[in-house]
Design an enzyme around this catalytic site. Structure first.
Site, PDB file in Angstrom:
ATOM      1  N   HIS A  51     -22.497  41.160  33.838  1.00  0.00           N
ATOM      2  CA  HIS A  51     -22.996  40.454  35.019  1.00  0.00           C
ATOM      3  C   HIS A  51     -24.047  41.250  35.780  1.00  0.00           C
ATOM      4  O   HIS A  51     -24.609  40.759  36.756  1.00  0.00           O
ATOM      5  CB  HIS A  51     -21.835  40.101  35.942  1.00  0.00           C
ATOM      6  CG  HIS A  51     -20.895  39.098  35.347  1.00  0.00           C
ATOM      7  ND1 HIS A  51     -21.251  37.785  35.130  1.00  0.00           N
ATOM      8  CD2 HIS A  51     -19.625  39.222  34.907  1.00  0.00           C
ATOM      9  CE1 HIS A  51     -20.232  37.134  34.584  1.00  0.00           C
ATOM     10  NE2 HIS A  51     -19.235  37.983  34.438  1.00  0.00           N
ATOM     11  N   GLU A 155      -9.717  35.886  29.287  1.00  0.00           N
ATOM     12  CA  GLU A 155     -10.361  35.129  30.370  1.00  0.00           C
ATOM     13  C   GLU A 155     -10.196  33.616  30.237  1.00  0.00           C
ATOM     14  O   GLU A 155     -10.846  32.864  30.968  1.00  0.00           O
ATOM     15  CB  GLU A 155     -11.847  35.482  30.428  1.00  0.00           C
ATOM     16  CG  GLU A 155     -12.100  36.970  30.649  1.00  0.00           C
ATOM     17  CD  GLU A 155     -13.560  37.305  30.768  1.00  0.00           C
ATOM     18  OE1 GLU A 155     -14.106  37.184  31.879  1.00  0.00           O
ATOM     19  OE2 GLU A 155     -14.176  37.672  29.740  1.00  0.00           O
ATOM     20  N   ASP A 181     -12.796  33.980  35.643  1.00  0.00           N
ATOM     21  CA  ASP A 181     -13.102  33.148  34.475  1.00  0.00           C
ATOM     22  C   ASP A 181     -11.887  32.340  34.052  1.00  0.00           C
ATOM     23  O   ASP A 181     -12.015  31.198  33.595  1.00  0.00           O
ATOM     24  CB  ASP A 181     -13.576  34.018  33.314  1.00  0.00           C
ATOM     25  CG  ASP A 181     -15.055  34.346  33.407  1.00  0.00           C
ATOM     26  OD1 ASP A 181     -15.873  33.437  33.199  1.00  0.00           O
ATOM     27  OD2 ASP A 181     -15.393  35.502  33.709  1.00  0.00           O
TER      28      ASP A 181
END
Length: 257
Positions: A51, A155, A181
Site C-alpha cells: 500500500h 484476508e 480486507d
C-alpha cells in the site's frame, strides 16, 4: 537477511526462544521514523510496499538506517510478486509478509519466493547487499538466508477456512490476519463476525506452532494482543500519529476570553 559481521539473534531465533517482539508499520518514505523506531528500542520495522511505494532505492536506504540501529526490517510485498520479494531480500530484509494468501498453494508460493533451493526458488547471488557484495561464502549466505521470516496474510473468508492448511505449510513462520480486507471480503458485516473469523485463524496458527502477528492502533490493544498469545505486535504508525496529532489539535479547555 544480510549475513552479519557481528552475530546477533535473528527475529526467527528470538521467536523460537519465546520472545514477544514489537515493531512499527511504516510506509515509504520515512527514514526518520525508521531511526526513531531504533532509538526507541523497537525490535523491527515493517515497511509496506503493498500500500506504499515499492521503490527499492528508498527501501535500501530504510534498511540501512534500521541496521545502523540494530533493528530488523520486514517488508510487505504485493500479491504474488516473487521479483519484488527477491529484490527486498537481496537488499537485506529480514523477512517478507505476503498478502492475500488464500490456501496452501498460495502459502507454498510465498515460501518458495522467500528461500533459496531446496527450500524455495529464490534466485541465488552473493554479490548483493545481503551477501555483503560477494565477500561471504555461498555457505554463509545460505545459512543467513534461512533466517528469513515468512509471513502469509489471511484476508478473506476463504483464507480463514483454509487457515489450518496455511499455517501447516512447511516454511511458514507466522500468520497475519488483515481485518480490513477480511471485512471487505465479507461485505462489511458486524464487527463480531470479523472478530470470530480472526480468532479462528489465530487458533489454527497457534495449533501448528506458528507465531500470531497482529497490527494494533495503540498500546492497550498491543497489551491485549500479547495477553491473547500474539508475539509479533505491529503498531500502525499512521493511526498512532494521526490519533496523537488529533489529540494535540483539540483544545483541552475553554477558549481564552
Amino acid at each position: 537477511m544480510t549475513a552479519p559481521r557481528t552475530p546477533r539473534r535473528s527475529l526467527k531465533q528470538r521467536l523460537a526462544a519465546g520472545d514477544a517482539l514489537r515493531g512499527a508499520l511504516l510506509r515509504l518514505p520515512s527514514e526518520t521514523l525508521v531511526e526513531m523506531a531504533g532509538v526507541a528500542g523497537l525490535d523491527f520495522v515493517f515497511i509496506d510496499c503493498e500500500h506504499g511505494p515499492a521503490d527499492t532505492a528508498l527501501l535500501q536506504q530504510h534498511i540501512m538506517a534500521a541496521e545502523a540501529h540494530g533493528v530488523d526490517v520486514l517488508v510487505r510485498v504485493g500479491t504474488a510478486e516473487p521479483a519484488l520479494a527477491l529484490r527486498c531480500l537481496d537488499l537485506g530484509a529480514a523477512g517478507l509478509v505476503h498478502p492475500h494468501v488464500d490456501g496452501a498453494e498460495d502459502a507454498r508460493r510465498a515460501v518458495a519466493a522467500s528461500h533459496y533451493p531446496p527450500w524455495g526458488e529464490r534466485g541465488f547471488a552473493t554479490y548483493s547487499r545481503s551477501g555483503r557484495f560477494g565477500t561471504v561464502t555461498a555457505a554463509e549466505h545460505v545459512a543467513a538466508s534461512r533466517e528469513t521470516l515468512v509471513v502469509p496474510m489471511i484476508e478473506t473468508r476463504r483464507a480463514c477456512a483454509a487457515a489450518d492448511e496455511i499455517a501447516a505449510t512447511e516454511g511458514v513462520d507466522a500468520v497475519l490476519v488483515g481485518p480490513a480486507d477480511l471485512a471487505a471480503d465479507c461485505g462489511f458485516p458486524a464487527q463480531a463476525v470479523v472478530d470470530d473469523l480472526v480468532r479462528q485463524a489465530h487458533r489454527a496458527t497457534a495449533q501448528h506452532g506458528r507465531t500470531v502477528m497482529t497490527i494494533v492502533p495503540h498500546l492497550a490493544a498491543a497489551q491485549a494482543a500479547e495477553e491473547s498469545g500474539a508475539r509479533l505486535i505491529v503498531f500502525n504508525m499512521a493511526q498512532v500519529l494521526m490519533d496523537t496529532m488529533g489529540a494535540l489539535a483539540r483544545p483541552s479547555g475553554p477558549p481564552a476570553p
